[in-house]
Motif scaffolding. Structure first.
Motif, PDB file in Angstrom:
ATOM      1  N   ASP A  48       0.842  -1.199   0.000  1.00  0.00           N
ATOM      2  CA  ASP A  48       0.000   0.000   0.000  1.00  0.00           C
ATOM      3  C   ASP A  48       0.877   1.249   0.000  1.00  0.00           C
ATOM      4  O   ASP A  48       0.840   2.061   0.923  1.00  0.00           O
ATOM      5  N   TYR A  49       1.710   1.397  -1.040  1.00  0.00           N
ATOM      6  CA  TYR A  49       2.650   2.511  -1.092  1.00  0.00           C
ATOM      7  C   TYR A  49       2.572   3.197  -2.463  1.00  0.00           C
ATOM      8  O   TYR A  49       2.516   2.528  -3.497  1.00  0.00           O
ATOM      9  N   VAL A  50       2.563   4.531  -2.430  1.00  0.00           N
ATOM     10  CA  VAL A  50       2.617   5.338  -3.652  1.00  0.00           C
ATOM     11  C   VAL A  50       3.723   6.373  -3.447  1.00  0.00           C
ATOM     12  O   VAL A  50       3.565   7.316  -2.657  1.00  0.00           O
ATOM     13  N   PHE A  51       4.839   6.218  -4.133  1.00  0.00           N
ATOM     14  CA  PHE A  51       5.992   7.094  -3.940  1.00  0.00           C
ATOM     15  C   PHE A  51       6.000   8.207  -4.995  1.00  0.00           C
ATOM     16  O   PHE A  51       5.757   7.950  -6.175  1.00  0.00           O
ATOM     17  N   ARG A  52       6.278   9.398  -4.534  1.00  0.00           N
ATOM     18  CA  ARG A  52       6.501  10.528  -5.439  1.00  0.00           C
ATOM     19  C   ARG A  52       7.310  11.585  -4.702  1.00  0.00           C
ATOM     20  O   ARG A  52       7.321  11.628  -3.464  1.00  0.00           O
TER      21      ARG A  52
END
Length: 328
Positions: A176-180
């Motif tokens: 459950d990870y969204v990197f930016r």
């Protein structure tokens, strides 16, 4: 040496039989007074053949033992077991296959129960947020010491619910990870706003200036870490201030003037369930918050350490230095 000892013990009846047969032959030759040459030649020939057969049998057993040593007990496959050579081997392989089937069924049952439990607690955490939000709306219409105290308590409950969700999701295989890449000041300010009432009601000063730096991270999980650190800082700071600043090269520091951590507790504060001296004094401590922070920090590529002295406050440091990322 252990293999050789086991081999000799396994074959001791064979060696005893050979010894008895040799004794019978020697006794028979002695009774008939046969010449030594008549005894020595057959004995030497039989000894040579016996040693040859013994060597081949020893090699076969050693090869079989070595093939078993290379099997991983955690991922054993009946198809990879050595070829059946004796009725004993066949029976052992039947037992191993039955045990593996039973173990696989037990693992499947456990995974099913774990999935059901995870889904139930996730649903419970989401459902309980509805009455919490409703109570927050009701309390917003009042501004009394009681309403402020109730709002603070509700905020704590909401934090514990978020902690349950984090605990259930942190090892999720789906990730459950969204990197930016994003500036960290808006994230920090958002976390501070959640604790604004507590800062004001407890007269705890906040020292914070914009840090003007960016980080490649998941905003939700990074915010969770900051909130847990701020929550602990407020919980154990009776008076004074909380200071948020940046150390070179890129270390985010959250420092408080609270009661601090005992030296013997400091190495273990990130362990699951460990509360230390402060936790035993404050019966509400769970020992889960910092454990989750460490696991999340590992997942998002942020280092976390702590410095503290009793009655001198605590400083949590988040190492935000990262390897340069190349866009593909």
């Amino acid at each position: 040496m252990d293999f050789l000892n086991l081999y000799l013990q396994q074959r001791k009846l064979v060696f005893l039989f050979i010894f008895l047969c040799t004794a019978v032959f020697f006794s028979s030759f002695a009774l008939y007074h046969l010449p030594a040459a008549a005894i020595g030649y057959p004995f030497a020939l039989c000894a040579f053949i016996g040693l040859l057969v013994l060597g081949l049998d020893l090699y076969r057993c050693k090869k079989k033992s070595d093939s078993l040593c290379f099997l991983d007990p955690a991922e054993i496959d009946p198809l990879l077991l050595p070829a059946i050579q004796t009725p004993e081997d066949a029976r052992y392989q039947q037992i191993i296959t039955a045990l593996l089937q039973r173990s696989a069924k037990s693992q499947d049952d456990f995974n099913a129960r774990l999935t059901d439990m995870s889904e139930y607690y996730t649903l419970w955490a989401h459902q309980i947020k509805t009455p919490i939000a409703s109570m927050h709306l009701e309390l917003q219409n009042e501004d009394t010491p009681l309403s402020r105290s109730l709002s603070s308590g509700l905020f704590r409950i909401e934090q514990y619910v978020d902690m349950v969700l984090a605990y259930m999701r942190i090892d999720s295989p789906t990730g459950d990870y969204v990197f930016r890449e994003q500036p960290i000041d808006p994230i920090i300010r958002g976390c501070i706003r959640k604790f604004a009432c507590e800062f004001v009601s407890r007269k705890i000063a906040l020292e914070y200036e914009p840090l003007n730096t960016c980080l490649i991270t998941d905003e939700k999980w990074f915010s969770f870490v900051l909130e847990q650190i701020l929550s602990n800082a407020l919980k154990y700071t009776r008076s004074g201030s909380i200071h948020i600043f940046l150390e070179a090269p890129k270390i985010l520091c959250i420092q408080d003037t609270g009661i601090g951590i005992a030296p013997e507790d400091l190495p273990r504060i990130f362990e699951l369930g460990y509360t230390g001296c402060n936790g035993r004094t404050d019966k509400k401590a769970s020992g889960i918050g910092l454990y989750l922070c460490r696991k999340i920090c590992r997942n998002i590529g942020v280092g976390i350490t702590a410095d503290s002295k009793p009655n001198c406050g605590t400083c949590l440091r988040l190492d935000l230095t990262q390897y340069p990322l190349r866009t593909e």
